[in-house]
Design a protein around this motif. Structure first.
Motif, PDB file in Angstrom:
ATOM      1  N   LEU A  10       0.849  -1.190   0.000  1.00 12.15           N
ATOM      2  CA  LEU A  10       0.000   0.000   0.000  1.00 12.15           C
ATOM      3  C   LEU A  10       0.885   1.239   0.000  1.00 12.15           C
ATOM      4  O   LEU A  10       1.876   1.303   0.735  1.00 12.15           O
ATOM      5  N   VAL A  11       0.527   2.219  -0.833  1.00 16.16           N
ATOM      6  CA  VAL A  11       1.326   3.437  -0.970  1.00 16.16           C
ATOM      7  C   VAL A  11       0.412   4.654  -0.950  1.00 16.16           C
ATOM      8  O   VAL A  11      -0.813   4.542  -1.046  1.00 16.16           O
ATOM      9  N   TRP A  12       1.040   5.829  -0.840  1.00 16.78           N
ATOM     10  CA  TRP A  12       0.344   7.096  -1.055  1.00 16.78           C
ATOM     11  C   TRP A  12       0.634   7.518  -2.489  1.00 16.78           C
ATOM     12  O   TRP A  12       1.779   7.747  -2.854  1.00 16.78           O
ATOM     13  N   ALA A  13      -0.414   7.594  -3.311  1.00 20.49           N
ATOM     14  CA  ALA A  13      -0.239   7.899  -4.730  1.00 20.49           C
ATOM     15  C   ALA A  13      -0.926   9.217  -5.079  1.00 20.49           C
ATOM     16  O   ALA A  13      -1.994   9.529  -4.547  1.00 20.49           O
ATOM     17  N   PRO A  14      -0.334  10.004  -5.982  1.00 21.56           N
ATOM     18  CA  PRO A  14      -0.982  11.248  -6.409  1.00 21.56           C
ATOM     19  C   PRO A  14      -2.242  10.944  -7.208  1.00 21.56           C
ATOM     20  O   PRO A  14      -2.325   9.942  -7.921  1.00 21.56           O
ATOM     21  N   ARG A  15      -3.220  11.828  -7.079  1.00 21.92           N
ATOM     22  CA  ARG A  15      -4.465  11.624  -7.805  1.00 21.92           C
ATOM     23  C   ARG A  15      -5.164  12.961  -8.023  1.00 21.92           C
ATOM     24  O   ARG A  15      -5.158  13.823  -7.138  1.00 21.92           O
ATOM     25  N   ASN A  16      -5.757  13.106  -9.190  1.00 22.87           N
ATOM     26  CA  ASN A  16      -6.603  14.262  -9.445  1.00 22.87           C
ATOM     27  C   ASN A  16      -8.040  13.825  -9.229  1.00 22.87           C
ATOM     28  O   ASN A  16      -8.584  13.032  -9.992  1.00 22.87           O
ATOM     29  N   TYR A  17      -8.636  14.333  -8.154  1.00 15.30           N
ATOM     30  CA  TYR A  17      -9.986  13.910  -7.770  1.00 15.30           C
ATOM     31  C   TYR A  17     -10.893  15.130  -7.739  1.00 15.30           C
ATOM     32  O   TYR A  17     -10.674  16.061  -6.964  1.00 15.30           O
ATOM     33  N   GLU A  18     -11.874  15.130  -8.620  1.00 14.93           N
ATOM     34  CA  GLU A  18     -12.817  16.243  -8.732  1.00 14.93           C
ATOM     35  C   GLU A  18     -12.084  17.570  -8.899  1.00 14.93           C
ATOM     36  O   GLU A  18     -12.412  18.583  -8.277  1.00 14.93           O
TER      37      GLU A  18
END
Length: 353
Positions: A85-93
């Motif tokens: 499990l990692v912290w991943a960048p994401r474009n959310y809304e």
């Protein structure tokens, strides 16, 4: 330190591409990915070409589960298994945030995934994105996120004596080391509280699965008397609950007593998914504490209960006994309460008569 990769496959998520799918190597996101969870495996050796796994696909009723041959070219072009499990960048809304996501590694593949197009499955909505794993931050164990990591990924300056900006103490807790905090995702208000709560719960569940599986496969000797939920790889029900009553130190197999039919089964937690039950049980074992042994139910005791409760008054000397079961499964006959003494003046009246 990130969670260590575990070799056993049960309980892991998987991604797969069918062997009959037409593939454009330059459009990895269009390969027709299927996802699901591995419930059981036929062998402990993941490199054995005869390996089969029992899988449940997302969005498909569990009763349509199937055993699949991982290394069959006709079955899969690519078969990836959950790594960590990692912290991943994401474009959310429209907002750039960090989101917990699962990474994967190939178990069987005749295609090579490019370094900048590795699959990441975000928790909660299971959205699949293809990223470069190089710069992803591993999800940490409690107390192991350092100050410089918080400054880089937390979305707020490093906490000093006054805590996080705005007077919140969350920043200070994170700087001291915490594996979950809403500030790790991004600025306050970037996600609805219900979504944050759901993601937090799924992270905690993932951690519990990793710790529980590690206990089941590496230190099973501490589990005597513990309750567990066991996946039923064949039958009309998906799971059954049981008490662990024995351990084979050489094979790692556990002897469990099924709560439903009160029969003993031999189960290997590295080949079939099991979950330890009970609030705080896993945490207590991880701390080295002794977990209380739970009573074992037996068919003979239950039959004794039935016989005692169905006896007629004639067989109990004219008075029907009521039976109670103690916590250890033994019968504890309960005598009727004593009759009240006759009133003195009533007794004297009878004597005169």
């Amino acid at each position: 330190m990130a969670y260590k990769y575990r070799e056993d496959l049960v309980g892991k998520r998987f991604l797969a591409v069918s062997g009959v799918t037409k593939i454009n190597v330059n459009k990895v996101s269009e390969w027709g990915w299927k996802a699901g969870i591995i419930r059981a495996a036929s062998l402990k050796d993941n490199k054995n070409k005869e390996l089969q796994v029992l899988v449940e696909y997302d969005g498909v009723d569990w009763q349509r589960r199937e055993w699949v041959a991982v290394y069959s070219r006709r079955t899969f072009r690519v078969f990836l298994v959950e790594r960590t499990l990692v912290w991943a960048p994401r474009n959310y809304e429209g907002k750039d945030i960090k989101w917990p996501a699962l990474t994967f590694m190939p178990l069987a593949a005749d295609l090579t995934l490019q370094a900048d197009a590795q699959p990441a499955e975000y928790l909660h909505d299971r959205h699949l994105e293809f990223l470069d794993y190089t710069n992803l931050l591993p999800y940490q164990r409690s107390g192991e996120i350092k100050d410089d990591v918080c400054q880089t990924w937390g979305g707020f300056p490093r906490a000093t004596g006054g805590g996080a900006p705005g007077g919140s103490e969350l920043g200070g807790d994170l700087a001291r080391g915490a594996e979950w905090d809403a500030h790790q995702i991004g600025p306050e208000g970037c996600l609805e509280s219900s979504v944050l709560s759901a993601i937090s719960a799924e992270c905690a569940e993932w951690r519990t699965i990793q710790d529980g599986q590690r206990i089941l496969t590496t230190t099973p000797s501490v589990l005597g008397g513990c309750r567990a939920q066991v996946y039923r790889s064949a039958g009309a029900t998906q799971w059954y609950t049981a008490v662990i009553v024995g351990v084979n130190e050489h094979t790692g197999e556990l002897t469990v007593t099924d709560d439903t039919v009160l029969e003993e089964h031999s189960e290997d937690p590295s080949l079939v998914q099991m979950r330890l039950l009970g609030d705080g049980v896993i945490e207590s074992i991880m701390k080295g504490e002794v977990v209380g042994v739970m009573p074992r139910r037996s068919r003979s005791n239950l039959q004794r209960v039935e016989r005692e409760t169905t006896k007629s008054p004639a067989t109990t000397g004219g008075r029907k006994k009521t039976s109670a079961v103690r916590s250890n499964g033994q019968i504890a006959p309960t005598e009727p309460p004593p009759q009240p003494a006759a009133h003195a003046d009533v007794a004297s009246t009878r004597n005169v008569m």
